[in-house]
Design a protein around this motif. Structure first.
Motif, PDB file in Angstrom:
ATOM      1  N   ASP A  10       0.907  -1.116   0.005  1.00 46.16           N
ATOM      2  CA  ASP A  10      -0.078  -0.053  -0.103  1.00 46.16           C
ATOM      3  C   ASP A  10       0.829   1.456  -0.093  1.00 46.16           C
ATOM      4  O   ASP A  10       0.227   2.492   0.018  1.00 46.16           O
TER       5      ASP A  10
ATOM      6  N   LEU B  64      -0.766   1.572  -5.826  1.00 42.50           N
ATOM      7  CA  LEU B  64      -2.238   2.082  -5.002  1.00 42.50           C
ATOM      8  C   LEU B  64      -2.139   3.633  -5.062  1.00 42.50           C
ATOM      9  O   LEU B  64      -1.584   4.308  -4.348  1.00 42.50           O
TER      10      LEU B  64
ATOM     11  N   HIS C  91      -4.383   7.278  -6.121  1.00 40.97           N
ATOM     12  CA  HIS C  91      -5.435   7.870  -5.325  1.00 40.97           C
ATOM     13  C   HIS C  91      -6.852   7.050  -5.635  1.00 40.97           C
ATOM     14  O   HIS C  91      -7.606   6.794  -4.744  1.00 40.97           O
TER      15      HIS C  91
ATOM     16  N   ARG D 229      -7.095   3.648  -4.299  1.00 40.07           N
ATOM     17  CA  ARG D 229      -7.150   3.830  -2.744  1.00 40.07           C
ATOM     18  C   ARG D 229      -8.740   3.864  -2.237  1.00 40.07           C
ATOM     19  O   ARG D 229      -9.393   3.210  -1.513  1.00 40.07           O
TER      20      ARG D 229
ATOM     21  N   LEU E 284      -4.148   0.446   6.864  1.00 41.83           N
ATOM     22  CA  LEU E 284      -5.449   0.885   6.000  1.00 41.83           C
ATOM     23  C   LEU E 284      -6.780   0.322   6.809  1.00 41.83           C
ATOM     24  O   LEU E 284      -7.625   1.202   6.929  1.00 41.83           O
TER      25      LEU E 284
END
Length: 256
Positions: free
Chosen positions: A73, A79, A81, A84, A103
C-alpha cells in the motif's frame, strides 16, 4: 488448454492492475486508475513517481469485485488515489500485515504462507500469502513490505500473483510448494531508480521473468507492471524477446 484452465480469465488494465476470475470470484490486483501525473516520494531529495499513461478502464467499469489482492500500500504505482478510494468497494482487501494495520477497515494482512479462505458459489478459494522482496537483499526498511499471492481451489489449478518481487530465491521457495502452476501473473518491467540501491532491480526484469516461469512450471504467463510508469525500464518488446530466447514465447499472454 484444459477445461479447468479455460475457467480462469485474466485481464490486464495497465501497470499492476489486473482482474482475475477464479472459481466464480472476481479478484483485482493493485488497483491504479488515476490519470497521468506525478507523485512525490517520501525520501530525501526531489524524487517522484511519474505515471505516463491513463488506465484503460475506470473502477466503475470493473463491476462486482469480491476481493482486492494488494501487494503493498505504500507506493503510488501500486495503489494510487483512485485505487485507494476503490478499496472500500471490495468485501476484503488482502495485503501485507503492516499494510492492513495502516489501511484498517476491510483490510486483512497475510504473512508469508498464511492463508485466507473465501467462500465461492460452490466451495472455497484459498488465498495464500507468499514471500516477496521489493529490491535487493536488505531493502525492506526503505521499500517496505510486499506480499505475493497464490489462488487455489479443489477443482482449479493454481494461479500465482508475484507482486513487486525482485527475488528469484523467493520464487524458488514458492515453486517448491506449488509448482506446477497454471497461470503466473508476473510483475515485470525491470523497475529501477538511479538513486535507489545503485540502480538495482526493484522488480523482476524480462530475463528473470522467463527464469521464474521455468521454476514455476507455469503454463501461462500474464505480464503486468511493465507499462504506464516512467521507472519501468523494460516493456512488451523486451518481455517478448526474453521469453523467445528462453523458448517460452508460447506461454505469454498479454491479456489486454
Amino acid at each position: 488448454m484444459s477445461g479447468a484452465s479455460e475457467k480462469i480469465r485474466v485481464r490486464v488494465y495497465g501497470g499492476p492492475t489486473t482482474l482475475i476470475e477464479y472459481g466464480g470470484l472476481r479478484f483485482v490486483t493493485d488497483p491504479t486508475f488515476d490519470p497521468p501525473g506525478e507523485y512525490p516520494m517520501p525520501l530525501p531529495g526531489d524524487h517522484k513517481l511519474v505515471k505516463t499513461a491513463p488506465a484503460p478502464v475506470t473502477a466503475a467499469d470493473l463491476g462486482r469485485v469480491d476481493a482486492v489482492l494488494l501487494s503493498h500500500d505504500e507506493h503510488d504505482d501500486n495503489l494510487d488515489h483512485a485505487g485507494r478510494a476503490f478499496l472500500s468497494q471490495a468485501p476484503v482487501v488482502l495485503t501485507t500485515v503492516s499494510g492492513a494495520g495502516r489501511l484498517g477497515g476491510n483490510a486483512r494482512g497475510l504473512a508469508s504462507w498464511q492463508t485466507a479462505e473465501l467462500t465461492r458459489p460452490d466451495g472455497i478459494v484459498t488465498v495464500t500469502g507468499l514471500p516477496a522482496r521489493h529490491g535487493p537483499a536488505g531493502c525492506e526498511p526503505i521499500t517496505g513490505d510486499v506480499v505475493g499471492f497464490m489462488l487455489t481451489a479443489d477443482d482449479l489449478p493454481p494461479v500465482y500473483v508475484s507482486g513487486d518481487n525482485a527475488a528469484l530465491d523467493h520464487v524458488k521457495q514458492i515453486a517448491e510448494r506449488f509448482a506446477p502452476v497454471d497461470t503466473a501473473i508476473l510483475f515485470l518491467g525491470g523497475a529501477r531508480m538511479a538513486f535507489a540501491f545503485d540502480g538495482a532491480l526493484l522488480t523482476l526484469d524480462s530475463a528473470q521473468g522467463a527464469e521464474a516461469t521455468k521454476m514455476l512450471g507455469a503454463r501461462r504467463v500474464v505480464p503486468a507492471h511493465y507499462d504506464s510508469w516512467a521507472h519501468f525500464t523494460e516493456g512488451r518488446n523486451e518481455i517478448q524477446a526474453a521469453f523467445a530466447d528462453a523458448g517460452l514465447a508460447g506461454r505469454l499472454d498479454f491479456a489486454r
